[in-house]
Design a protein around this motif. Structure first.
Motif, mmCIF file in Angstrom:
data_model
loop_
_atom_site.group_PDB
_atom_site.id
_atom_site.type_symbol
_atom_site.label_atom_id
_atom_site.label_comp_id
_atom_site.label_asym_id
_atom_site.label_seq_id
_atom_site.Cartn_x
_atom_site.Cartn_y
_atom_site.Cartn_z
ATOM 1 N N VAL A 47 56.034 29.285 -51.805
ATOM 2 C CA VAL A 47 56.413 29.114 -50.484
ATOM 3 C C VAL A 47 55.130 28.989 -49.695
ATOM 4 O O VAL A 47 54.103 29.624 -49.646
ATOM 5 N N VAL A 48 55.338 27.847 -48.726
ATOM 6 C CA VAL A 48 54.015 27.568 -47.861
ATOM 7 C C VAL A 48 54.577 27.570 -46.629
ATOM 8 O O VAL A 48 53.759 27.669 -45.779
ATOM 9 N N ASP A 49 55.777 27.531 -46.438
ATOM 10 C CA ASP A 49 56.491 27.587 -44.780
ATOM 11 C C ASP A 49 57.838 27.904 -44.700
ATOM 12 O O ASP A 49 58.662 27.806 -45.774
ATOM 13 N N ALA A 50 58.245 28.619 -43.713
ATOM 14 C CA ALA A 50 59.621 29.025 -43.652
ATOM 15 C C ALA A 50 59.841 28.657 -42.112
ATOM 16 O O ALA A 50 59.062 28.874 -41.197
ATOM 17 N N GLU A 51 60.970 28.069 -41.560
ATOM 18 C CA GLU A 51 61.424 27.781 -40.465
ATOM 19 C C GLU A 51 62.863 28.295 -40.007
ATOM 20 O O GLU A 51 63.845 28.187 -41.029
ATOM 21 N N VAL A 52 63.032 28.810 -38.824
ATOM 22 C CA VAL A 52 64.262 29.143 -38.179
ATOM 23 C C VAL A 52 64.329 28.761 -36.810
ATOM 24 O O VAL A 52 63.414 28.713 -36.017
ATOM 25 N N ILE A 53 65.376 27.943 -36.834
ATOM 26 C CA ILE A 53 65.694 27.432 -35.504
ATOM 27 C C ILE A 53 66.986 28.017 -34.882
ATOM 28 O O ILE A 53 68.012 27.803 -35.395
ATOM 29 N N GLU A 54 66.889 28.684 -33.875
ATOM 30 C CA GLU A 54 68.152 29.573 -33.347
ATOM 31 C C GLU A 54 68.809 28.652 -32.085
ATOM 32 O O GLU A 54 67.905 28.125 -31.137
ATOM 33 N N SER A 55 70.160 28.583 -32.147
ATOM 34 C CA SER A 55 70.719 28.332 -31.078
ATOM 35 C C SER A 55 71.732 29.350 -30.771
ATOM 36 O O SER A 55 72.213 30.163 -31.620
ATOM 37 N N PRO A 56 72.658 29.293 -29.658
ATOM 38 C CA PRO A 56 73.789 30.315 -29.397
ATOM 39 C C PRO A 56 74.893 30.297 -30.449
ATOM 40 O O PRO A 56 75.449 31.185 -30.877
ATOM 41 N N SER A 57 75.057 28.915 -31.086
ATOM 42 C CA SER A 57 76.154 28.976 -32.112
ATOM 43 C C SER A 57 75.794 28.667 -33.499
ATOM 44 O O SER A 57 76.474 29.009 -34.240
ATOM 45 N N GLN A 58 74.279 28.493 -33.850
ATOM 46 C CA GLN A 58 73.938 28.288 -35.095
ATOM 47 C C GLN A 58 72.470 28.754 -35.513
ATOM 48 O O GLN A 58 71.789 28.806 -34.449
ATOM 49 N N VAL A 59 72.294 28.895 -36.573
ATOM 50 C CA VAL A 59 70.796 29.381 -37.128
ATOM 51 C C VAL A 59 70.574 28.382 -38.145
ATOM 52 O O VAL A 59 71.031 28.293 -39.343
ATOM 53 N N ILE A 60 69.633 27.486 -38.100
ATOM 54 C CA ILE A 60 69.153 26.664 -39.060
ATOM 55 C C ILE A 60 67.759 27.108 -39.773
ATOM 56 O O ILE A 60 66.884 27.514 -39.064
ATOM 57 N N ILE A 61 67.929 27.374 -41.190
ATOM 58 C CA ILE A 61 66.804 27.973 -41.880
ATOM 59 C C ILE A 61 66.444 27.006 -42.902
ATOM 60 O O ILE A 61 67.235 26.255 -43.604
ATOM 61 N N GLY A 62 65.170 27.016 -43.252
ATOM 62 C CA GLY A 62 64.428 26.170 -44.206
ATOM 63 C C GLY A 62 63.275 26.814 -44.896
ATOM 64 O O GLY A 62 62.505 27.611 -44.177
ATOM 65 N N ILE A 63 62.968 26.636 -46.133
ATOM 66 C CA ILE A 63 61.913 27.091 -46.828
ATOM 67 C C ILE A 63 61.198 25.960 -47.618
ATOM 68 O O ILE A 63 61.791 25.226 -48.468
#
Length: 122
Positions: A47-63
């Protein structure tokens, strides 16, 4: 003019197989599959990076992972042999706000991921 591109050991987003929420909803544990360990018990793909993008209706996650055993250069038409053996690897992703009723999407394919609730313990 001739342009060549290399694929080699570039980082890539991994598909997320499952997600578990913490009791308080402030941490997601995402499970990805990593390839078999080498003989010295180290893993080529890390694993070199992890990303979390939050909004009021959803959470987008990536590894994002990268293969550190590749030579670093290959042409797109060159395919490496794979044993297709994978082992689960957990990555903890902190949230700014509790998950609550928000849906979780996989950054790699933008598909929803069902979130498991934590076990109550023994």
């Amino acid at each position: 003019m001739l342009a060549l591109t290399a694929c080699g050991s570039q980082a890539g987003w991994e598909p997320i197989h499952s997600v578990t929420s913490s009791f308080n909803g402030l941490t997601l544990t995402a499970e990805i599959m990593l390839g078999k360990s080498r003989s010295d018990d180290s893993r080529c793909r890390r694993v070199v990076d992890a990303e979390v993008i939050e909004s009021p209706s959803q959470v987008i996650i990536g590894i994002q992972t990268r293969n550190f055993c590749d030579s670093g250069f290959s042409f797109p038409w060159e395919q490496r042999n794979s044993t297709l053996v994978g082992y689960p690897f957990d990555v903890e992703l902190p949230l700014k706000k509790p998950l609550a009723e928000r849906i979780v999407l996989d950054k790699e394919n933008r598909l929803p991921i069902k979130v498991k609730q934590p076990d109550n313990g023994p």
